[in-house]
Design a protein around this motif. Structure first.
Motif, PDB file in Angstrom:
ATOM      1  N   GLU A   1      -4.918   8.937  72.243  1.00  0.00           N
ATOM      2  CA  GLU A   1      -3.661   8.307  71.851  1.00  0.00           C
ATOM      3  C   GLU A   1      -2.595   8.502  72.921  1.00  0.00           C
ATOM      4  OE1 GLU A   1      -0.022   8.564  68.687  1.00  0.00           O
ATOM      5  OE2 GLU A   1      -1.906   9.503  68.080  1.00  0.00           O
TER       6      GLU A   1
ATOM      7  N   ASN B   1      -3.182   5.955  75.563  1.00  0.00           N
ATOM      8  CA  ASN B   1      -2.767   4.628  75.102  1.00  0.00           C
ATOM      9  C   ASN B   1      -1.251   4.476  75.134  1.00  0.00           C
ATOM     10  OD1 ASN B   1      -4.868   2.591  73.545  1.00  0.00           O
ATOM     11  ND2 ASN B   1      -5.695   4.641  73.826  1.00  0.00           N
ATOM     12  N   LEU B   2      -0.540   5.506  74.676  1.00  0.00           N
ATOM     13  CA  LEU B   2       0.921   5.448  74.682  1.00  0.00           C
ATOM     14  C   LEU B   2       1.448   5.380  76.108  1.00  0.00           C
ATOM     15  CD1 LEU B   2       3.696   5.587  73.384  1.00  0.00           C
ATOM     16  CD2 LEU B   2       3.431   8.079  73.205  1.00  0.00           C
TER      17      LEU B   2
ATOM     18  N   LYS C   1      -0.079   1.640  77.753  1.00  0.00           N
ATOM     19  CA  LYS C   1       0.502   0.459  77.107  1.00  0.00           C
ATOM     20  C   LYS C   1       2.023   0.565  77.055  1.00  0.00           C
ATOM     21  CE  LYS C   1      -3.527  -0.217  74.081  1.00  0.00           C
ATOM     22  NZ  LYS C   1      -3.994  -0.179  72.667  1.00  0.00           N
ATOM     23  N   GLY C   2       2.499   1.775  76.712  1.00  0.00           N
ATOM     24  CA  GLY C   2       3.941   1.960  76.599  1.00  0.00           C
ATOM     25  C   GLY C   2       4.668   1.718  77.899  1.00  0.00           C
TER      26      GLY C   2
ATOM     27  N   ASP D   1       7.382   1.794  75.525  1.00  0.00           N
ATOM     28  CA  ASP D   1       7.363   1.058  74.267  1.00  0.00           C
ATOM     29  C   ASP D   1       6.471   1.825  73.294  1.00  0.00           C
ATOM     30  OD1 ASP D   1       8.911  -0.884  75.379  1.00  0.00           O
ATOM     31  OD2 ASP D   1       7.519  -2.536  75.006  1.00  0.00           O
TER      32      ASP D   1
ATOM     33  N   GLN E   1       3.914   2.738  70.369  1.00  0.00           N
ATOM     34  CA  GLN E   1       2.717   2.039  69.909  1.00  0.00           C
ATOM     35  C   GLN E   1       2.458   2.242  68.421  1.00  0.00           C
ATOM     36  OE1 GLN E   1       0.978  -0.004  72.281  1.00  0.00           O
ATOM     37  NE2 GLN E   1       2.985   0.505  73.158  1.00  0.00           N
TER      38      GLN E   1
ATOM     39  N   ARG F   1       6.627   8.135  68.645  1.00  0.00           N
ATOM     40  CA  ARG F   1       5.353   8.262  67.932  1.00  0.00           C
ATOM     41  C   ARG F   1       5.637   8.646  66.487  1.00  0.00           C
ATOM     42  NH1 ARG F   1       1.347  11.053  64.791  1.00  0.00           N
ATOM     43  NH2 ARG F   1      -0.689  10.447  65.619  1.00  0.00           N
TER      44      ARG F   1
END
Length: 381
Positions: free
Chosen positions: A76, A79-80, A83-84, A226, A228, A239
């Motif tokens: 995670e 991913n944060l 993508k963030g 950004d 997620q 988060r």
């Protein structure tokens, strides 16, 4: 009898001291409250425990506690970070640099970003498993917004020179993300000096519980992510979700123990790895994958040319090892890490990972050498 556990790179058993700290957070006599419940004592005590754990993880990174964002694990956190950062900076550019040898927790989000219109460059490591700073320098473009490289490869243990690569990124005002799941608490990681903007860590590679991790997010002007996961605005909006106090306390305790014992533990593991490699090399039937010295202490990846890795794992029934990442253990394909390094499919399929840890003894290593040697002799006959 249970096989000897030599798969610490996949996960570690929880240290008894970590388990004891976690147990104090589970029942009605402990810190079971919701850390977000600020209207009563139960919530206050749980919040205090969660913030103490945040401070312990931050201290292990020489970071500000406000730079630690809790997640459910390194996946995670990756991913944060990816993508963030990409979505927050997409107006500046859409080019991202990473490596073909990354963990799937990085490669899969990058694939998703590629489907969203981002341009992904995946560098191939050399035969020694190393991504060089020059490779990154050559790949940087005016529209590059992010570079993501793991500190230590989870299959080979080979280390990346994140200081040099981070300096290149800093000079070009490109964000630098590092997956440090395999090195947190093992290799020196000072966010006070390293030019790293985002760094993913987790507890279960560090003798803490599964299901908890963190993303270090440098407090710097213009560094925006950004979110997620939405639903309550927890973790300063980055988060959302109720904090699992017992897991955070376990993570913090594991981080503190790792830092207190890091130098002696890593020296012991390095000696055990050398002992294991000497024994395996003496069989005359193995070849080391990856750089011989630029590697984390506990991981050894070796090829048994002409052999089938799955058959070998069956033959080595007295030891618990793997053919690579736990996330790809169900796949029959050769390791994407080893093929990216230039190994042919046959050699990649003949390769196995031995990983040592806190509870590995010299006797365990000697038994493992004996199991491998006996099995190879039997198979040859």
């Amino acid at each position: 009898m249970k096989p000897i556990y030599l798969d610490y790179a996949a996960t570690t058993p929880v240290d008894p001291r970590v388990k004891a700290a976690m147990m104090d957070c589970l029942d009605a006599d402990g810190l079971f409250g919701n850390p977000a419940s600020r209207s009563h004592l139960y919530g206050w005590l749980a919040e205090e425990a969660a913030e103490d754990a945040r401070r312990q993880v931050a201290d292990a990174l020489q970071a500000d506690p406000r730079e630690i964002v809790w997640t459910s694990g390194a996946t995670e956190a990756d991913n944060l970070a990816l993508k963030g950062a990409a979505l927050a900076r997409r107006e500046r550019g859409r080019h991202i640099i990473s490596s073909a040898a990354e963990h799937k927790a990085v490669l899969d989000p990058l694939h998703w970003l590629g489907e969203q219109g981002f341009d992904i460059t995946l560098l191939n490591p050399g035969a020694d498993g190393i991504i060089s700073p020059q490779q990154v320098a050559d790949a940087l473009r005016d529209d590059t917004i992010l570079v993501s490289l793991m500190h230590a490869n989870n299959e080979t243990g080979v280390l990346t020179d994140i200081a040099a690569i981070g300096a290149l990124c800093r000079a070009r005002e490109v964000l630098f993300h590092v997956d440090a799941a395999q090195t947190f608490g093992k290799e020196p990681l000072s966010m006070a000096t390293l030019p790293v903007d985002l760094l993913s860590v987790c507890a279960h590679k560090l003798y803490g519980p599964k299901g908890v991790g963190a993303l270090y997010v440098r407090r710097a002007p213009g560094l925006v992510l950004d979110a997620q996961i939405h639903g309550g605005g927890h973790e300063r909006g980055l988060r959302s979700g109720t904090l699992p106090t017992h897991q955070l306390v376990g993570f913090g305790t594991a981080a503190a123990l790792a830092m207190a014992e890091r130098e002696s533990e890593q020296a012991r593991l390095q000696a055990l790895r050398a002992r294991l490699w000497a024994g395996l090399e003496a069989t005359g039937a193995v070849r080391l994958n990856g750089h011989p010295t630029q590697r984390v202490a506990g991981i050894l990846n070796v090829a048994f040319p002409g052999r089938d890795g799955e058959l070998l794992m069956t033959a080595f029934a007295g030891i618990a090892i793997s053919s690579g990442s736990a996330c790809t253990s169900a796949s029959l394909d050769p390791s994407h890490v080893l093929t990216a390094m230039g190994l042919g499919a046959a050699d990649a399929l003949s390769s196995l990972r031995f990983s040592l840890g806190r509870f590995t003894s010299e006797a365990d290593v000697d038994v493992a050498i004996g199991v491998v040697s006996e099995a190879l002799t039997r198979l040859s006959a």
